[in-house]
Every structure is written in structure tokens, then in C-alpha cells.
Write an enzyme that holds these catalytic residues in place. Structure first.
Site, PDB file in Angstrom:
ATOM      1  N   ARG A  10     -16.840 -43.021  30.983  1.00  0.00           N
ATOM      2  CA  ARG A  10     -17.965 -43.945  30.997  1.00  0.00           C
ATOM      3  C   ARG A  10     -17.774 -44.994  32.084  1.00  0.00           C
ATOM      4  O   ARG A  10     -16.666 -45.490  32.281  1.00  0.00           O
ATOM      5  CB  ARG A  10     -18.092 -44.637  29.636  1.00  0.00           C
ATOM      6  CG  ARG A  10     -19.472 -45.166  29.323  1.00  0.00           C
ATOM      7  CD  ARG A  10     -19.571 -45.610  27.876  1.00  0.00           C
ATOM      8  NE  ARG A  10     -19.310 -44.515  26.945  1.00  0.00           N
ATOM      9  CZ  ARG A  10     -19.499 -44.611  25.635  1.00  0.00           C
ATOM     10  NH1 ARG A  10     -19.926 -45.740  25.120  1.00  0.00           N
ATOM     11  NH2 ARG A  10     -19.245 -43.582  24.843  1.00  0.00           N
ATOM     12  N   SER A  95     -24.195 -43.613  25.534  1.00  0.00           N
ATOM     13  CA  SER A  95     -24.302 -43.964  24.122  1.00  0.00           C
ATOM     14  C   SER A  95     -25.017 -45.295  23.913  1.00  0.00           C
ATOM     15  O   SER A  95     -26.190 -45.436  24.231  1.00  0.00           O
ATOM     16  CB  SER A  95     -22.899 -43.973  23.503  1.00  0.00           C
ATOM     17  OG  SER A  95     -22.944 -44.139  22.114  1.00  0.00           O
ATOM     18  N   HIS A  96     -24.292 -46.290  23.405  1.00  0.00           N
ATOM     19  CA  HIS A  96     -24.874 -47.591  23.045  1.00  0.00           C
ATOM     20  C   HIS A  96     -24.753 -48.613  24.166  1.00  0.00           C
ATOM     21  O   HIS A  96     -25.193 -49.761  23.995  1.00  0.00           O
ATOM     22  CB  HIS A  96     -24.163 -48.136  21.808  1.00  0.00           C
ATOM     23  CG  HIS A  96     -22.694 -48.371  22.044  1.00  0.00           C
ATOM     24  ND1 HIS A  96     -21.786 -47.336  22.090  1.00  0.00           N
ATOM     25  CD2 HIS A  96     -21.990 -49.502  22.279  1.00  0.00           C
ATOM     26  CE1 HIS A  96     -20.582 -47.839  22.336  1.00  0.00           C
ATOM     27  NE2 HIS A  96     -20.678 -49.149  22.461  1.00  0.00           N
ATOM     28  N   LYS A 105     -19.726 -37.374  27.069  1.00  0.00           N
ATOM     29  CA  LYS A 105     -19.081 -37.085  25.788  1.00  0.00           C
ATOM     30  C   LYS A 105     -18.776 -35.598  25.762  1.00  0.00           C
ATOM     31  O   LYS A 105     -19.664 -34.778  25.990  1.00  0.00           O
ATOM     32  CB  LYS A 105     -19.991 -37.459  24.611  1.00  0.00           C
ATOM     33  CG  LYS A 105     -20.178 -38.956  24.418  1.00  0.00           C
ATOM     34  CD  LYS A 105     -21.009 -39.248  23.170  1.00  0.00           C
ATOM     35  CE  LYS A 105     -21.141 -40.744  22.932  1.00  0.00           C
ATOM     36  NZ  LYS A 105     -21.953 -41.032  21.705  1.00  0.00           N
ATOM     37  N   ASP A 231     -29.050 -45.968  18.096  1.00  0.00           N
ATOM     38  CA  ASP A 231     -28.531 -46.344  19.412  1.00  0.00           C
ATOM     39  C   ASP A 231     -29.146 -45.443  20.474  1.00  0.00           C
ATOM     40  O   ASP A 231     -30.037 -44.634  20.185  1.00  0.00           O
ATOM     41  CB  ASP A 231     -27.003 -46.303  19.427  1.00  0.00           C
ATOM     42  CG  ASP A 231     -26.434 -44.894  19.384  1.00  0.00           C
ATOM     43  OD1 ASP A 231     -27.145 -43.970  18.940  1.00  0.00           O
ATOM     44  OD2 ASP A 231     -25.265 -44.700  19.796  1.00  0.00           O
ATOM     45  N   ASP A 233     -28.256 -42.795  22.236  1.00  0.00           N
ATOM     46  CA  ASP A 233     -28.198 -41.337  22.185  1.00  0.00           C
ATOM     47  C   ASP A 233     -28.354 -40.779  20.774  1.00  0.00           C
ATOM     48  O   ASP A 233     -28.230 -39.574  20.564  1.00  0.00           O
ATOM     49  CB  ASP A 233     -26.913 -40.817  22.833  1.00  0.00           C
ATOM     50  CG  ASP A 233     -25.648 -41.220  22.081  1.00  0.00           C
ATOM     51  OD1 ASP A 233     -25.661 -42.271  21.411  1.00  0.00           O
ATOM     52  OD2 ASP A 233     -24.639 -40.489  22.163  1.00  0.00           O
ATOM     53  N   ASP A 235     -26.652 -41.084  17.825  1.00  0.00           N
ATOM     54  CA  ASP A 235     -25.616 -40.721  16.861  1.00  0.00           C
ATOM     55  C   ASP A 235     -25.205 -41.890  15.964  1.00  0.00           C
ATOM     56  O   ASP A 235     -24.436 -41.705  15.010  1.00  0.00           O
ATOM     57  CB  ASP A 235     -24.393 -40.103  17.545  1.00  0.00           C
ATOM     58  CG  ASP A 235     -23.744 -41.009  18.594  1.00  0.00           C
ATOM     59  OD1 ASP A 235     -24.240 -42.130  18.811  1.00  0.00           O
ATOM     60  OD2 ASP A 235     -22.743 -40.566  19.204  1.00  0.00           O
ATOM     61  N   ARG A 236     -25.732 -43.082  16.223  1.00  0.00           N
ATOM     62  CA  ARG A 236     -25.471 -44.237  15.353  1.00  0.00           C
ATOM     63  C   ARG A 236     -26.768 -44.657  14.664  1.00  0.00           C
ATOM     64  O   ARG A 236     -27.857 -44.539  15.233  1.00  0.00           O
ATOM     65  CB  ARG A 236     -24.957 -45.429  16.151  1.00  0.00           C
ATOM     66  CG  ARG A 236     -23.654 -45.217  16.877  1.00  0.00           C
ATOM     67  CD  ARG A 236     -23.210 -46.536  17.464  1.00  0.00           C
ATOM     68  NE  ARG A 236     -22.027 -46.429  18.306  1.00  0.00           N
ATOM     69  CZ  ARG A 236     -21.277 -47.467  18.661  1.00  0.00           C
ATOM     70  NH1 ARG A 236     -21.597 -48.678  18.254  1.00  0.00           N
ATOM     71  NH2 ARG A 236     -20.219 -47.299  19.427  1.00  0.00           N
ATOM     72  N   HIS A 316     -21.527 -45.004  12.954  1.00  0.00           N
ATOM     73  CA  HIS A 316     -21.339 -43.548  12.960  1.00  0.00           C
ATOM     74  C   HIS A 316     -21.094 -43.088  11.524  1.00  0.00           C
ATOM     75  O   HIS A 316     -20.225 -43.630  10.833  1.00  0.00           O
ATOM     76  CB  HIS A 316     -20.116 -43.150  13.802  1.00  0.00           C
ATOM     77  CG  HIS A 316     -20.339 -43.205  15.276  1.00  0.00           C
ATOM     78  ND1 HIS A 316     -21.128 -42.295  15.950  1.00  0.00           N
ATOM     79  CD2 HIS A 316     -19.854 -44.048  16.218  1.00  0.00           C
ATOM     80  CE1 HIS A 316     -21.119 -42.579  17.239  1.00  0.00           C
ATOM     81  NE2 HIS A 316     -20.363 -43.635  17.432  1.00  0.00           N
TER      82      HIS A 316
END
Length: 445
Positions: A10, A95-96, A105, A231, A233, A235-236, A316
Site C-alpha cells: 500500500r 481498502s479504508h 491485497k 469501507d 472496498d 470488507d468492513r 472486519h
């Protein structure tokens, strides 16, 4: 700081991470694949398409077999890996993180990558010595299959009508989440549910309470039963009750544990979690397993232990059915629990004996200052009656159930702290003591 983190890759697009670098990373990953199949997707950030194209081209040059599932949420990518029986998966996403960031990822085989896997990718990418081959490329749409899987998790029978506000934050769940929940019969109020990789309405991290202000107001305004924020992407997920008050991720995990965990089943949680989760798991006859923070570490332990659930304070939630995490699956599961119980989110938590706990306290500091704070924490750990847990930083545990956690940030020059105590008065004293012992001002955390 390096773009090669413990669990993923990242950096800031155009500064730390460019198409050329992503190409080298792709060639490095292709070398590890050895001609096997990998599913590739990407989120909706503005620079994701060009980074993804460079990554895919490099994979093909390295002889990989590529299944391209398009711009999708990270949970859909994980689903696609299982659905297509691929060896690996790669999602271009940050992601976030704020919109200027991007990254990767990665999963190779059945378990998440470890820091040593990331280091090997870095070494291969920086060496410039790559294996060549003739790869194959296929585009595939897994969206319908993914949504069918989600709908199948919602129970049948008497239905208590539910109204949910979905705040997708203009991220990867913007269209999928409302469509799935409406198909299940819920009334959906949309908030920021259009794709925009610049995230114009709020920061893509829903675990920061200020980023939930619009969702909290909207839940109260439309008198919804609950709300959820995703978030960037997908996943949260962070939940908000009918009064517009956010739930801690630990509170959501307590609800999941009370409803899903059977005697003897295990739950993996990160060491930053409140003790209310550990108690809920033990009360259900389950086994509570503490693990270091970080998606890859939590998921790996969760898979190896065959756990029923796992969770992090970041939002998560991992489920056995998925062999991983999914913010939308968490929403479907939460709605099903509410439907079956006929209760509110707060009603499901009425038996919880709450502790006093701080949020995640994050402070930027030079490396030498952080080293000094850790040395003082080690000195404190040597005092009689304290237990030091060192699976991630240093967590000092006290006989009354209180604890103090000190960790180094893996993304920037900073340290983080969290403290918990049985009562507010004890927490205030613990904050004062920690500040004195470590030489850190915690008076206005």
C-alpha cells in the site's frame, strides 16, 4: 515508509506506487504462482484501472492464468476465488485509506500471505530478475453468483419488517448492498450509494466515528431500525442503532457470538477488543482466542483453528461459511438475527456488563521517541503482579481485568494505545498512571 507492509502492499499513488512498480510486483507474484490460476479484481478508486492493467499484463508475461472479475468489492473477489477454485487472488485496493492511496491485497493458496511472503515479493520485484512464460486471460462475471450466495443466508419464515440505512461511502458496496437487501425484503434508504473513487462525501474508514455523522443523522431522520457503513472496498462494516448511535465492532461481535457460537466452537479476536467479547464467547461455552491485530493474522488463525467467527475492532467480521470476512455478509447476518429475534440492536445487548474502554489512541512521534516509550513500557511490565502479553506490541494485564496496550504503527511513524478497566473511575486512574509511567500525555485522548 515502504509500500511493503506486513499484510499487504500500500502507498500513495504517483509517489510511492506507480504502474511501473505495480508491474514489477505482478512479475514477482507470477514467479510465485508458477503458472497457476489467480483471480484479479479492483476497487473503484480513480487510479485502480491503470494499476490493475499493469499488474495483469505483468502476470501474463510471467505465465500466470488470470481470471479478471472486474471492478468489485474485496469480498466478491474472495468469493470468486472459491467459486472459480483459483489458487490465488489479488485485489487492487487501498481498502479504508484516503483516495490518494492504492495497493494490493493478495492471497496465495488457502491462507493469507505472511510478512515473509510480502518480503519475498519485495525482493523479487526489486531484483528485476523475473521468469517469463505465456499466460492466459479470461474475463468472468461472478456478481450474480455472489449475490445469490448472500440471499441464501437469509432465513425463511415470519418476517419482522426492517428498515436499514446503507452508507456505502461511494465505495465498492454502493450498488450491490442496496440491491441485495431490497431483494431480501428490507426497506433501504441509500446514503452515498454511487461509485466515486474520490470519496467526496466522507473518508472511506467507517471505524472513525466522525465519518459516521451523516449516517447517524439519517437513521434518526427516517426512523430506521438500524444503519450500516462500509469501507472503500466493502470488507468492513460498522453498525448504527435506531437512536443513531454507532456500535463498537466488539458489540456487533457479541451479537454474532450470542446468536451463532455453539459450545466448543472458537472465536478469534484481536488483542485490542474489549473484554465484553471474550466474556460473551465464554458464556456461550465457546473458546476465545486472542490474536495480534491485522487482517492476515486474524484470518490465518481463524482458518487454522476452524473457528466459527473472528473479528477486529476495525469492523472486519469473519464467518466460517465464507472462510473469510465480508461486510455485506455481516449485514445480511445481522438483519437475519434482528428478523428472527424481533428485537433492536440495543435490545440484543441488554445483558452485556459493560467496561470502560478508550478508543484507539494514535500519536505520531519520531522513531527514537517511540523506542523510548517502549523501553518505559518494558520497565513497567517488570513490576510485580502484572502479566505482559507480547503477541503484538506490549499488553499489560492487571489482576482486576484492566489492561494497557501499546503498539507500533506499521503504516507511519506513530504508536497506538488502548486501555480498558472495569469502571470509569478505574480507567481514569489507569490513564493517569500510564501517562506518568510512559511520559505520554493521555489527559485528552
Amino acid at each position: 515508509m515502504s509500500i511493503y507492509k506486513d499484510c499487504d502492499i500500500r502507498g500513495i499513488y504517483g509517489e510511492d506506487l506507480r504502474e511501473e512498480e505495480m508491474g514489477r510486483i505482478g512479475r514477482a507474484v507470477a514467479g510465485l504462482l508458477q503458472g497457476r490460476t489467480i483471480v484479479v479484481g479492483g476497487d473503484f478508486r480513480t487510479h485502480t484501472p491503470s494499476l490493475k492493467a499493469a499488474f495483469v499484463e505483468a502476470l501474463l508475461e510471467g505465465g500466470a492464468k488470470v481470471w479478471d472479475v472486474g471492478q468489485v468489492s474485496t469480498p466478491q473477489l474472495y468469493f470468486s476465488k472459491r467459486f472459480l477454485d483459483a489458487y490465488g487472488s489479488a485485489q487492487i485496493t487501498a481498502s479504508h485509506n484516503p483516495p490518494k492511496y492504492n495497493g494490493l491485497k493478495l492471497m496465495l493458496g488457502e491462507l493469507p500471505v505472511l510478512p515473509e511472503d510480502i518480503r519475498e515479493i519485495q525482493d523479487r520485484a526489486e531484483s528485476g530478475k523475473f521468469e517469463s512464460g505465456e499466460g492466459t486471460f479470461h474475463r468472468v462475471d461472478t456478481g450474480s453468483a455472489y449475490e445469490e450466495m448472500l440471499r441464501s443466508q437469509y432465513g425463511q419464515g415470519k418476517c419482522v419488517p426492517l428498515h436499514v440505512v446503507i452508507d456505502a461511502g461511494n465505495g465498492a458496496m454502493s450498488e450491490t448492498a442496496p440491491r441485495v437487501m431490497e431483494a431480501l425484503g428490507l426497506r433501504v434508504t441509500r446514503l452515498y450509494c454511487s461509485y466515486d473513487g474520490t470519496f467526496p462525501n466522507r473518508d472511506p474508514n467507517p471505524a472513525v466515528q466522525k465519518n459516521l455523522s451523516a449516517l447517524c443523522l439519517k437513521v434518526k431522520e427516517v426512523q430506521a431500525d438500524f444503519g450500516v457503513a462500509f469501507d472503500g472496498d466493502g470488507d468492513r462494516a460498522i453498525f448504527v442503532d435506531s437512536a443513531g448511535v454507532p456500535l463498537l465492532a466488539e458489540e456487533a461481535m457479541v451479537i454474532f457470538s450470542d446468536s451463532l457460537v455453539r459450545p466448543g466452537e472458537s472465536v478469534v479476536y484481536d488483542l485490542k477488543c474489549s473484554s465484553i467479547l471474550q466474556k460473551a464467547v465464554l458464556d456461550a461455552g465457546g473458546v476465545a482466542i486472542m490474536e495480534r491485530s491485522g487482517h492476515a493474522f486474524i484470518r490465518r488463525h481463524f482458518l487454522q483453528a476452524g473457528s466459527r467467527l473472528a473479528g477486529e475492532v476495525s469492523g472486519h467480521y469473519f464467518f466460517r461459511e465464507l472462510e473469510g470476512d465480508d461486510g455485506l455478509f455481516a449485514l445480511v447476518t445481522m438483519a437475519d438475527i434482528l428478523r428472527k429475534s424481533g428485537r433492536t440492536l440495543r435490545g440484543l445487548l441488554e445483558q452485556v456488563r459493560y467496561t470502560a474502554i478508550t478508543p484507539d489512541i494514535r500519536r505520531a512521534a519520531p522513531a527514537d521517541e517511540i523506542d523510548r516509550i517502549f523501553r518505559r513500557m518494558e520497565d513497567w511490565a517488570g513490576e510485580p503482579g502484572l502479566k505482559a502479553v507480547r503477541i503484538d506490541g506490549i499488553r499489560l494485564e492487571f489482576p482486576d481485568g484492566s489492561w494497557v496496550l501499546l503498539r507500533r504503527s506499521i503504516t507511519e511513524p506513530a504508536f497506538t494505545m488502548r486501555l480498558e478497566a472495569p469502571k470509569e473511575e478505574r480507567l481514569a486512574k489507569l490513564l493517569e498512571t500510564a501517562g506518568q509511567k510512559l511520559g505520554v500525555d493521555l489527559s485528552s485522548y
